[in-house]
Design a protein around this motif. Structure first.
Motif, short mmCIF file in Angstrom:
data_model
loop_
_atom_site.label_atom_id
_atom_site.label_comp_id
_atom_site.label_asym_id
_atom_site.label_seq_id
_atom_site.Cartn_x
_atom_site.Cartn_y
_atom_site.Cartn_z
N UNK A 113 2.68 0.73 3.59
CA UNK A 113 2.33 -0.54 4.45
C UNK A 113 2.10 -1.80 3.58
N UNK A 114 2.77 -2.85 4.24
CA UNK A 114 3.07 -4.15 3.28
C UNK A 114 2.26 -5.05 4.11
N UNK A 115 1.46 -5.95 3.38
CA UNK A 115 0.61 -7.21 4.02
C UNK A 115 1.60 -8.37 3.45
N UNK B 244 0.64 -1.05 0.09
CA UNK B 244 -0.02 0.00 0.04
C UNK B 244 1.04 1.28 -0.11
N UNK B 245 1.00 1.96 -1.01
CA UNK B 245 1.61 3.21 -1.40
C UNK B 245 1.14 4.52 -1.01
N UNK B 246 1.63 5.32 -0.26
CA UNK B 246 1.15 6.61 0.21
C UNK B 246 0.77 7.57 -1.04
N UNK B 247 -0.30 8.24 -0.65
CA UNK B 247 -0.50 9.48 -1.66
C UNK B 247 0.57 10.14 -2.25
N UNK B 248 0.77 10.12 -3.67
CA UNK B 248 2.18 11.16 -4.12
C UNK B 248 3.17 10.33 -4.38
N UNK B 249 3.10 9.04 -3.98
CA UNK B 249 4.21 8.09 -4.10
C UNK B 249 4.54 8.18 -5.60
N UNK C 83 8.27 2.01 6.49
CA UNK C 83 7.45 0.79 6.31
C UNK C 83 6.89 0.08 7.57
N UNK C 84 5.65 -0.31 7.34
CA UNK C 84 4.84 -1.08 8.29
C UNK C 84 4.68 -2.28 7.81
N UNK C 85 4.96 -3.40 8.09
CA UNK C 85 4.68 -4.89 7.56
C UNK C 85 3.61 -5.66 8.59
N UNK C 86 2.76 -6.07 7.98
CA UNK C 86 1.45 -6.71 8.74
C UNK C 86 1.36 -8.23 8.50
#
Length: 426
Positions: free
Chosen positions: A236-238, A180-185, A197-200
């Motif tokens: 965010x990475x799932x 999941x990439x942030x707005x403006x990436x 980065x947040x890994x879930x």
């Protein structure tokens, strides 16, 4: 580990972002349970249309009426058979939808489509008709990556890409990892910006990486947090830690004679994300989280790899394998090494770890476990905060409702690390 110099433009961009109210202060400020904006909290606690209790109540009533009809027409063979079939079908559907109301796994038609797509044949075809697929682009497993599209969910929503990251050497077949990439990436003006980065990790068993996008509603939560400027941009990475067997309760372990999931996460997933995306590739800007079995995996792997993760985000946590101790094949040493409840009390912490644990007030065991784990971290001189969410149990409702707290807590830690580095550079 990548040299810090490589990310100075990204750090500068982060440091140049205007401060949010209540977020200024000394570099060593303690982290707290975040105050989630009201609109985000309300959204995260909302019951989706397919979670409504009216569904199973209606089906239960229909089942009862069908039973009455079967009794009334008991002398007429074919109508009685039809009434019995109707009663059984309605009763089964009432049970399934009632369970879903409690667990909170399927919220919308989009979520249902995603679940059905995991099946085959006509079931998968039906799922594809329900899943519009508007929020996702696809990426191959090589170094080429498609430019993110503007999400149809509106401003602030993340663009979602899918990576295929097989690792046959570690017993992990092809699977989907969602980014999941942030707005403006994809904006050329942001080409030098790097992101924490947040890994879930999903729950076990029968969990998949897709769960954080559907039951966990990470895209919706990120959209609102971004629009409220409650967090700075993050990736965010799932992650898929099922090893292609969703029915197995792997707990994220390196299983003797089985998949090496802990190794897979560290040796395959992390380098792939850092290589393909503009991450801040250091421990201070990397968090690992999960729910239930995924929370155990995040806790265990995170403690084994303090050099890789500085933040742990644990929803519905536990700290021992329990009934899954058989995964280590009776090896007492392996059992000790994979029981945080045992080794946390004496393990050294060469670097600070910040931990948020969340539980539903309706699950007293979860609440007690979260507080006990928090106390164990605090006894080792580490930051740990326990958040209790009212009204929910050991379900996806709790994980979804507390995800904003988890992401904002990680943002606090990332913000502090960035501020510390900026101060050191100046």
């Amino acid at each position: 580990m990548v040299a810090v110099d490589a990310f100075l433009p990204g750090f500068a961009a982060l440091a140049g972002t205007p401060a949010r109210a209540g977020r200024s202060g000394p570099v060593n400020v303690d982290l707290v349970d975040p105050q989630v904006p009201g609109d985000v909290a309300r959204h995260a606690r909302e019951i989706g249309p397919l979670e409504s209790p009216l569904i199973w109540i209606t089906l239960a009533v229909l089942a009862g009426l069908a039973v009455i009809a079967a009794i009334l027409v008991r002398t007429r063979r074919r109508p009685r058979r039809a009434a019995i079939v109707t009663a059984v079908c309605c009763a089964l559907l009432a049970g399934v939808t009632g369970l879903n109301t409690y667990v909170g796994y399927v919220r919308t038609g989009h979520d249902l489509g995603r679940v059905l797509e995991r099946g085959g044949g006509p079931i998968a075809a039906l799922g594809r008709t329900l899943d519009d697929g508007h929020d996702e682009t696809t990426s191959s497993g090589d170094s080429r990556r498609r430019q993110p599209v503007v999400p149809a969910d509106g401003p602030g929503a993340p663009a979602i890409e899918t990576l295929n990251l097989p690792d046959p050497a570690d017993g992990v077949p092809a699977s989907k990892t969602f980014v999941l990439l942030p707005p403006g990436y994809g904006d050329p003006a942001e080409a030098t910006q790097h992101y924490p980065v947040v890994y879930l990790v999903h729950g076990y068993p029968y969990g998949t990486a897709e769960d954080w996008l559907t039951a966990g509603d990470a895209p919706g939560t990120l959209r609102l947090l971004n629009n409220d400027h409650a967090i700075k941009p993050m990736i965010v990475v799932s992650v898929d830690l099922t090893a292609g067997q969703v029915s197995r309760d792997w707990e994220g372990l390196n299983v003797p004679g089985g998949p090496q999931l802990e190794t897979y996460l560290g040796r395959t997933v992390l380098p792939a994300i850092d290589a393909r995306y503009r991450t801040i590739a250091d421990r201070d800007h990397r968090a690992l989280g999960g729910m239930s079995g995924g929370a155990f995996a995040a806790l265990n792997i995170g403690l084994h790899h303090v050099d890789e993760f500085s933040v742990l985000l644990l929803a519905l946590p536990y700290d021992e394998l329990g009934d899954d101790a058989g995964l280590v094949r009776g090896d007492p040493q392996r059992l000790r090494e994979n029981t945080p409840r045992t080794y946390l009390a004496t393990m050294p912490f060469p670097s600070r770890v910040s931990v948020l644990l969340t539980a539903g007030a309706g699950a007293p065991t979860d609440v007690a476990t979260a507080r006990r784990i928090a106390a164990a971290f605090q006894a080792r001189g580490q930051e740990a905060v326990a958040h209790v969410e009212p009204g929910f149990n050991h379900t996806w409702h709790t994980a979804r409702a507390t995800l904003p707290h988890m992401l904002m807590f990680a943002d606090q830690a990332f913000d502090r690390a960035t501020t510390a580095l900026t101060a050191a550079l100046h």
